[in-house]
Design an enzyme around this catalytic site. Structure first.
Site, PDB file in Angstrom:
ATOM      1  N   HIS A 104       4.914   7.172  12.121  1.00 38.76           N
ATOM      2  CA  HIS A 104       5.962   7.306  11.108  1.00 38.76           C
ATOM      3  C   HIS A 104       6.744   8.564  11.470  1.00 38.76           C
ATOM      4  CE1 HIS A 104       2.610   5.447   8.795  1.00 38.76           C
ATOM      5  NE2 HIS A 104       3.541   4.797   8.145  1.00 38.76           N
ATOM      6  N   ASP A 107       5.019  11.652  10.457  1.00 42.86           N
ATOM      7  CA  ASP A 107       3.745  11.973  11.128  1.00 42.86           C
ATOM      8  C   ASP A 107       3.983  12.970  12.242  1.00 42.86           C
ATOM      9  OD1 ASP A 107       2.604   9.888   9.683  1.00 42.86           O
ATOM     10  OD2 ASP A 107       2.722   8.470  11.355  1.00 42.86           O
ATOM     11  N   GLU A 235       5.426  -5.757   7.520  1.00 43.59           N
ATOM     12  CA  GLU A 235       3.963  -5.661   7.393  1.00 43.59           C
ATOM     13  C   GLU A 235       3.555  -5.971   5.957  1.00 43.59           C
ATOM     14  OE1 GLU A 235       2.123  -2.135   9.122  1.00 43.59           O
ATOM     15  OE2 GLU A 235       0.526  -2.260   7.639  1.00 43.59           O
ATOM     16  N   HIS A 274      -5.184  -5.803   5.007  1.00 41.83           N
ATOM     17  CA  HIS A 274      -4.191  -6.289   4.048  1.00 41.83           C
ATOM     18  C   HIS A 274      -4.427  -7.770   3.771  1.00 41.83           C
ATOM     19  CE1 HIS A 274      -1.115  -2.941   5.311  1.00 41.83           C
ATOM     20  NE2 HIS A 274      -2.295  -2.468   4.960  1.00 41.83           N
ATOM     21  N   ASP A 299      -2.073  -4.776  13.123  1.00 41.04           N
ATOM     22  CA  ASP A 299      -2.677  -3.500  12.753  1.00 41.04           C
ATOM     23  C   ASP A 299      -4.165  -3.751  12.650  1.00 41.04           C
ATOM     24  OD1 ASP A 299      -0.509  -1.897  12.848  1.00 41.04           O
ATOM     25  OD2 ASP A 299      -0.412  -1.451  10.703  1.00 41.04           O
ATOM     26  N   ASP A 310      -7.864  -0.499   0.592  1.00 40.86           N
ATOM     27  CA  ASP A 310      -7.544  -0.502   2.016  1.00 40.86           C
ATOM     28  C   ASP A 310      -8.367   0.595   2.688  1.00 40.86           C
ATOM     29  OD1 ASP A 310      -6.147  -1.283   4.249  1.00 40.86           O
ATOM     30  OD2 ASP A 310      -4.283  -0.273   3.727  1.00 40.86           O
ATOM     31  N   ASP A 342      -4.760   0.835  13.191  1.00 42.00           N
ATOM     32  CA  ASP A 342      -4.395   1.442  11.907  1.00 42.00           C
ATOM     33  C   ASP A 342      -5.709   1.642  11.144  1.00 42.00           C
ATOM     34  OD1 ASP A 342      -3.230   2.313   9.637  1.00 42.00           O
ATOM     35  OD2 ASP A 342      -1.905   0.587   9.338  1.00 42.00           O
TER      36      ASP A 342
HETATM   37  C1  XLS Z   1      -0.694   1.053   4.880  1.00 46.13           C
HETATM   38  C2  XLS Z   1      -0.022   0.524   6.060  1.00 46.13           C
HETATM   39  C3  XLS Z   1       0.728   1.552   6.893  1.00 46.13           C
HETATM   40  C4  XLS Z   1       1.661   0.859   7.837  1.00 46.13           C
HETATM   41  C5  XLS Z   1       2.725   1.733   8.416  1.00 46.13           C
HETATM   42  O1  XLS Z   1      -1.525   0.400   4.275  1.00 46.13           O
HETATM   43  O2  XLS Z   1      -0.955  -0.173   6.818  1.00 46.13           O
HETATM   44  O3  XLS Z   1      -0.172   2.374   7.554  1.00 46.13           O
HETATM   45  O4  XLS Z   1       0.977   0.267   8.902  1.00 46.13           O
HETATM   46  O5  XLS Z   1       3.563   2.233   7.445  1.00 46.13           O
HETATM   47 NI    NI Z   2      -0.679  -0.882   8.758  1.00 48.83          NI
HETATM   48 NI    NI Z   3      -2.882  -0.591   5.679  1.00 46.36          NI
END
Ligand code: XLS
Ligand code: NI
Ligand code: NI
Length: 442
Positions: A104, A107, A235, A274, A299, A310, A342
């Site tokens: 990001h 980051d 995503e 997710h 991810d 999560d 991720d």
């Molecule tokens: C959060 C998301 C985030 C995305 C990127 O749950 O997975 O990390 O991958 O913004």
């Molecule tokens: Ni993610």
């Molecule tokens: Ni996530």
């Protein structure tokens, strides 16, 4: 660039030593240079490190601050720390042998007092990243903008009730697209963590979705205008931090993209945890995306069966990953996408070595799953079973149904005069589960 001394002095680059090795800092299944079907394992699997977890994660949770303290996290200024941190990150990418990373905007570079100041910080770190990419050969899988941490985004970015926030988010994504483009990013991701609602009492759902679509159209237009060739990815996630997120899962994402004329510009970045939060299996989400030709990237992580959030753990469940890899390979692979970890260390995993154990474990699990999936596909037993199960649609009236060449009247006549009562056949689930175990466990 001055050559920094090592940030991981005790750890040598991870080598492939094969399944029999007792060395915990070696690959047992992932051999990056092994050629499979004309491509190396590195090229097939396209592993990536997530900057936010690996280099910004501290182990903080709602009950306490961070536990993971890194030596490079102190220095003259936020900017100089950001640069040293990035040096450490690239040393890690090289030692763990990943070809890609993801970030990001916030980051890699600190947020400034104004947007202009934030942009200047980002430009400096993009220049630093460019030099490190050139020096190491590590590439950017995707970039994205953090539109969820700052308090201005507490009620969403593109779906914020205040157009001022929408405009600010647009300006931020413009800069993040520029950064991703400058670094040769192969994709750009939209994860709308706050694009949703806490309560419908204060929310105009239809209007917010219209605004989200407007935002994504602007992103498409801008990306095209700067010549960005990368794939744009959505995503999906059902909830967390928001109670209800609009791109709940792939199916609702597809409906949204189609409704607003965006489908041809986007694919999906699917995250294992997710999928399970949405009440689906990982493989389900892959299959839905593949069915629409919209499988983009992964991810790679896992949730905890007993926890409802999560948890972003590294995935070592080879059976789950083998099923996922079967679906990915059948869909023709991930194209410009990859397998991005991720995933984060648990709060008590505070040593630099833990960063290595975590990633190499995830890489090995995926590599083994890849090999198992190739075996499953090559043997053709599952595919043969499916083909036979649906064979009645391959000829005669079945084919006419699939091609929409018959209607209720014809089928009614057919059943009454000729076919009569169907003869049910077993679904053979237990047989197939046993077969799967033979591939996974031998
Ligand atoms: C959060 C998301 C985030 C995305 C990127 O749950 O997975 O990390 O991958 O913004
Ligand atoms: Ni993610
Ligand atoms: Ni996530």
């Amino acid at each position: 660039m001055k050559k920094a001394s090592s940030h991981f002095p005790r750890i040598r680059p991870i080598a492939y030593e094969g399944p029999a090795t007792r060395n915990a800092l070696a690959f047992r299944h992932y051999n990056p240079d092994e050629v499979v079907d004309g491509r190396t394992m590195a090229e097939h699997l396209r592993f990536s490190v997530a900057y936010w977890h690996a280099f910004r994660g501290t182990g903080a949770d709602p009950f306490g601050p961070g536990t993971i303290l890194r030596p490079w996290e102190s220095g003259r200024s936020a900017l100089s720390v950001a640069k040293t941190r990035m040096d450490a990150a690239f040393e890690f990418f090289q030692k763990i042998r990943v070809p890609f990373y993801c970030f990001h905007d916030r980051d890699i570079a600190p947020e400034g007092k104004t947007l202009a100041a934030s942009n200047r910080n980002l430009e400096q770190l993009v220049a630093h990243a460019k030099a490190l990419q050139q020096a190491t050969g590590v590439k950017l899988l995707w970039g994205t903008a953090n539109l969820f941490s700052h308090r201005r985004y507490m009620c969403g970015a593109a779906t914020n009730p205040d157009a001022h926030v929408f405009a600010y988010a647009a300006a931020q994504v413009k800069q993040a697209l520029d950064a991703t483009h400058a670094l040769g990013g192969q994709n750009y991701v939209f994860w709308g963590g706050r694009e949703g609602y806490e309560t419908l009492l204060n929310t105009d759902l239809k209007r917010e979705q219209d605004h989200l679509a407007a935002f994504l159209h602007m992103a498409v237009d801008y990306a095209r205008s700067i010549g960005f060739q990368g794939q744009l990815l959505i995503e999906p996630k059902p909830k967390e931090p928001t109670k209800h997120q609009y791109d709940f899962d792939v199916a609702s994402g597809v409906a949204f993209l189609r409704t607003y004329g965006l489908a041809r510009h986007f694919k999906f970045n699917l995250e294992t945890n997710h999928a399970t939060l949405a009440g689906h299996s990982f493989q389900h989400e892959i299959e839905v995306a593949a069915a629409h030709g919209m499988l983009g990237s992964i991810d790679a992580n896992a949730g905890d069966e007993l926890l409802g959030w999560d948890t972003d753990q590294f995935n070592t469940n080879v059976k789950e990953l083998a099923l996922a890899m079967v679906s990915i390979l059948r869909a023709g692979g991930l194209g410009s996408g990859g397998l991005n970890f991720d995933a984060k260390l648990r709060r008590p995993s505070i040593d630099p070595a833990d960063l290595f154990y975590a990633h190499l474990g995830g890489m090995d699990a995926y590599a083994l799953a890849f090999k198992i999936a190739r075996q499953i596909i090559a043997d053709g037993q599952f595919a043969g079973f499916l083909q036979e199960r649906y064979a009645s649609y391959d000829t005669g009236y079945g084919r006419a149904i699939a091609r929409r060449q018959v209607g209720f009247r014809e089928l009614n006549r057919l059943v009454l005069r000729q076919l009569g009562e169907p003869r049910p056949r077993s679904g053979r689930q237990e047989y197939l589960e046993n077969l799967l175990n033979r591939y996974v466990h031998g």
